[in-house]
Enzyme design. Structure first.
Site, PDB file in Angstrom:
ATOM      1  N   GLY A 266       0.839  -1.194   0.000  1.00 35.39           N
ATOM      2  CA  GLY A 266       0.000   0.000   0.000  1.00 35.39           C
ATOM      3  C   GLY A 266       0.870   1.238   0.000  1.00 35.39           C
ATOM      4  O   GLY A 266       2.045   1.186   0.362  1.00 35.39           O
ATOM      5  N   GLY A 268       2.358   4.730   1.277  1.00 36.79           N
ATOM      6  CA  GLY A 268       2.557   5.303   2.597  1.00 36.79           C
ATOM      7  C   GLY A 268       3.970   5.092   3.088  1.00 36.79           C
ATOM      8  O   GLY A 268       4.729   4.290   2.539  1.00 36.79           O
ATOM      9  N   GLU A 291      -0.731  -1.742  -6.531  1.00 34.76           N
ATOM     10  CA  GLU A 291      -1.491  -0.593  -7.034  1.00 34.76           C
ATOM     11  C   GLU A 291      -0.569   0.512  -7.494  1.00 34.76           C
ATOM     12  O   GLU A 291      -0.803   1.172  -8.491  1.00 34.76           O
ATOM     13  CB  GLU A 291      -2.322   0.030  -5.908  1.00 34.76           C
ATOM     14  CG  GLU A 291      -3.366  -0.804  -5.313  1.00 34.76           C
ATOM     15  CD  GLU A 291      -4.031  -0.058  -4.175  1.00 34.76           C
ATOM     16  OE1 GLU A 291      -5.173  -0.400  -3.877  1.00 34.76           O
ATOM     17  OE2 GLU A 291      -3.437   0.860  -3.582  1.00 34.76           O
ATOM     18  N   ASN A 381      -8.593   8.703   4.761  1.00 34.34           N
ATOM     19  CA  ASN A 381      -8.524   8.720   3.289  1.00 34.34           C
ATOM     20  C   ASN A 381      -9.563   7.800   2.653  1.00 34.34           C
ATOM     21  O   ASN A 381     -10.264   8.194   1.732  1.00 34.34           O
ATOM     22  CB  ASN A 381      -7.136   8.288   2.814  1.00 34.34           C
ATOM     23  CG  ASN A 381      -6.039   9.198   3.348  1.00 34.34           C
ATOM     24  OD1 ASN A 381      -6.268  10.377   3.581  1.00 34.34           O
ATOM     25  ND2 ASN A 381      -4.866   8.644   3.554  1.00 34.34           N
ATOM     26  N   GLY A 385      -7.357   0.108  -1.836  1.00 36.53           N
ATOM     27  CA  GLY A 385      -7.285  -1.267  -2.322  1.00 36.53           C
ATOM     28  C   GLY A 385      -6.963  -2.265  -1.243  1.00 36.53           C
ATOM     29  O   GLY A 385      -6.837  -3.465  -1.534  1.00 36.53           O
ATOM     30  N   LYS A 405       0.799   9.862  18.539  1.00 36.52           N
ATOM     31  CA  LYS A 405       0.644  11.029  19.427  1.00 36.52           C
ATOM     32  C   LYS A 405       1.560  10.910  20.660  1.00 36.52           C
ATOM     33  O   LYS A 405       1.083  10.964  21.817  1.00 36.52           O
ATOM     34  CB  LYS A 405      -0.816  11.178  19.885  1.00 36.52           C
ATOM     35  CG  LYS A 405      -1.811  11.351  18.744  1.00 36.52           C
ATOM     36  CD  LYS A 405      -1.900  12.770  18.266  1.00 36.52           C
ATOM     37  CE  LYS A 405      -2.861  12.858  17.070  1.00 36.52           C
ATOM     38  NZ  LYS A 405      -2.711  14.105  16.328  1.00 36.52           N
TER      39      LYS A 405
END
Lengths: 515, 515
Positions: A266, A268, A291, A381, A385, A405
């Protein structure tokens, strides 16, 4: 530039369709459904969207906008600010649009990326009035040659009543030949998709449409937005290390060969870093069936580790983008771009047996994954996929850092606040602390692996305490429903998932939480 | 009987493998992994499981048991009571075993039914020591002819080190020819599954194995357990009516033809009733591509509405079972039984474009579905094939009655207590009150449809009140996390999801719940 245009728009009869973006945009009217090219910031239209945004200042103009996936060049931002988007699918990644989605001002349909054109084709969602597609060229027979992504462009162009083509002169002409455009046969006569290897070509190098549907051509000259992926850091390197070590064990036991199975990652920062980690791995002759190709995919090609890469788009940082396009001939025999329906098709994914690597926002102790909703309610987002891949993978891996965080959020929680991937679809979870191999395990066993290997040590005792108390109530998947989402509520109300009285070292300062 | 055995075990060299069930069962030893035939009470082994249960009274005997799906004849009960089952996959439906699963005494791996043999084949779960398969006959070349189900039997027999065959003389010999046994090619050379229509045959009428692996043959003579599906009632008839009316509208708009798309229906009272409802529908020449044929499938065949039915098992009530087996020749050209890997294969489901009808335990206002966990924690049966079908369907329908426990449970809740199917995989929800068409809708729009059309009127105001207050907090999928599971907690603690002060008529007696 005129001669340039002649070499790019090779069907002479179309040359008189060349108009300004503003003129082309008049084909799009209030209430229409519009499909635009663009997938993970690559190959989006650079001019017509802004003409729409300008027009919306003077007249009512609200549309349903479909794309491949996310757009670059602040297109979603401009359209959202101008209030042009009434409805949006199937994915986005823009802060302004996201705010409008979460305010209920834009209706967002979050879809598996392989499914949008299936639904369009069967008229289960509103038909497309206009498609706007970025292209490198139009061939002699009117075929559209896409640029750095295919996404849904091919089906959009085929299914729309009218097509606007943006010819981007910044895109090298030799992108032609990179794409493989294939459409499944209409049901009930649909045949198998004949793809049996990532490197196989099964279609045409252009989108075949009736050139009479091309209603306008706009000339542009602008680059894609660069990828906004961050460089690897200590934690992402640790995640890559755990996954590499696991895969090496799988090779030693004979469950995988040293060429592994085709890889999907993916988009990122974490996935990119994990792929980057394969450069130093013992594996070889790898193939991708994914993808998006990111910087790490190009590095893997350069290093010789990656023999072939199939995807639907190429999303790179500025320097790698420049190099890839300049030295395209060097890469072209080892890369193909397909429609996202094919890159993400369950049939092909299951057949090829992919190792899929996707990012989780949070996982729970039983292996359910939230990929989309911050705090269970606010869209980040979209599922993209990840569902297409995780469900049909040979080995479905989810990666996440164990904390967010500054440690106030644990990415491993008792119950995820939103489920995108159920425990049935998650084989492996990896954080910087380690890897949980969930294959063949029941939920109670999964909890032991996930808490022990993946959770940050500061949250482990708290998670174990939850499990112990939940198990007293019994169940295949023990939970305390009244507490299951309390960590999220605590973060929202108190700024941390750690309860008061819970020390940094992971021990409970007081036994208040024991039943 | 001896001559009977000779005609059933046609490979002469195997005749001396005929032994008692007790003797055959000695091949199964403590710690082994065993695969048994059986899918939704059909085609299970009738003798060896009980021999195992008897032996376990005298010696340690704990195994991992895999099947196709649920077993009949109280086999899971007997094995669970004898403590033979340490680990069980991929599905079950027995009260005793369920109790042990929920007590954490049996590790249950709840899997998509299409995936078990994929994982076995790639050695991602423990390899099979012994397969125990019920058969009608063994052919001259050692091929095993299954009985009323195929399930996972074919791959179990191929992958196990040793095979025990139970020849069931109660099964008519002319079951031979009903089955179509096909295996996907091993990766990386896997080819497309060449199935493009429900009625197509792509394999062999028997399970092809090396006959030397057949270590024992046991002769039995006992029927399958009858289906425990209840007859249609007013509510299931109403559900069928809403779905039929919807499909008729789809035909009128041209989105479906009057032959619809191939149908799948999950096992159970509601699905059975919905299929039954097609008898009085305007549709014709229907085909099924499903897991299980139930009474309603046979009625549809009898009525002429159904032209062909493909499944992995046949699970019928006693009288329909008798009739089907007696008059088998009449049905045989219109029915085929396949391995569940093929009946449930994502590739084929997506290609054929099924209308899938599965049962929900509960749905939430955004369209997420719980199919498995009572109260979010306690396993009912398992996800079965519902995920295989819903994800890849042309039209994914979930059916449920709007109420349970005399109205103390609403099947439509703010948030499901466990997610098996995410909103991405749910197109249509139907209850006795009506139908929610969720295609192309964002979560906030979905909530309006689901609450207004599907929830029981007594719960609608309470659900709307939740939505209104949740929307004030914003989000793509508005929720009040501290309240999202409160309905389940209230039912557990107070015996009803209705809060105190909430009147039967659906109005709030006091405004305590408004923010």
């Amino acid at each position: 530039m005129t001669s340039d245009i002649g070499s790019r728009v090779r069907l002479q009869s179309l040359l008189d369709k060349v108009v300004s973006a503003d003129e082309a945009a008049t084909l799009i009217r209030d209430g229409m459904t519009v499909g635009m090219s663009g997938f993970t910031r690559a190959g989006d239209c650079k001019a017509v969207p802004f003409a729409l945004a300008r027009r919306a200042a003077h007249e009512p103009l609200r549309i349903t906008l479909m794309t491949g996936a996310s757009l670059g060049n602040d297109i979603d931002k401009a359209l959202a600010e101008a209030d042009v988007i009434a409805r949006r699918l199937p994915f986005q990644a823009d802060a302004t649009l996201r705010r409008k989605i979460n305010a209920g001002e834009v209706m967002f349909i979050d879809q598996h990326l392989s499914e949008t054109v299936e639904q369009l084709r069967s008229r289960q969602i509103a038909p497309l009035d206009v498609a706007v597609v970025e292209a490198t060229a139009i061939t002699e027979n009117g075929g559209i040659v896409p640029t750095t992504s295919v996404g849904n462009s091919a089906s959009f162009a085929v299914l729309a009543k009218q097509v606007i083509v943006e010819i981007n002169l910044n895109m090298p002409a030799n992108l032609e030949g990179l794409h493989d455009i294939f459409f499944p046969v209409q049901r009930p006569h649909r045949q198998p998709i004949p793809l049996i290897a990532p490197e196989q070509r099964i279609g045409l190098p252009y989108i075949p449409i009736d050139p009479r549907k091309i209603a306008a051509i706009v000339i542009t000259g602008q680059d894609d937005s660069p990828s906004n992926v961050l460089p690897p850091d200590m934690e992402t390197n640790a995640i890559a290390g755990h996954l590499n070590a696991f895969l090496a064990r799988e090779v030693r036991t004979g469950r995988l060969s040293p060429t592994l199975q085709p890889l999907q990652a993916g988009i990122g920062t974490i996935s990119n870093a994990v792929l980057h980690g394969f450069i130093d791995s013992p594996f070889h002759d790898l193939k991708m069936y994914s993808e998006v190709l990111q910087d790490s995919s190009i590095e893997l090609l350069d290093s010789g580790k990656l023999a072939f890469a199939s995807a639907s788009s190429i999303t790179l940082s500025r320097p790698v983008y420049k190099r890839f396009l300049t030295e395209l001939e060097r890469y072209k025999s080892r890369v193909v771009l397909r429609p996202q329906e094919i890159s993400n098709h369950p049939e092909v994914i299951r057949r090829l047996g992919l190792i899929t690597i996707n990012t989780a926002l949070e996982c729970d102790i039983y292996g359910n994954v939230n990929s989309t909703h911050v705090g269970g309610t606010h869209m980040m987002n979209g599922i993209g996929g990840s569902g297409d891949f995780a469900r049909n993978a040979h080995l479905s891996v989810f990666v996440t850092k164990s904390l967010a965080k500054d440690g106030d959020i644990s990415s491993i929680v008792p119950m995820v606040s939103h489920v995108d991937h159920t425990e049935h679809d998650v084989d492996i979870i990896v954080t910087e602390h380690g890897l949980a191999d969930l294959r063949g395990l029941a939920p109670r066993e999964r909890a032991v692996q996930i808490i022990g290997n993946c959770a940050d040590p500061r949250y482990r005792e708290l998670l174990r305490d939850y499990v112990v108390r939940a198990q007293r109530r019994g169940g295949h998947t023990p939970h305390l429903l009244e507490e299951a989402l309390a960590w999220h509520v605590r973060f929202r109300d108190q700024g941390s998932m750690r309860p008061a009285g819970f020390s940094e070292e992971g021990a409970l300062a007081e036994p208040a939480l024991s039943a």
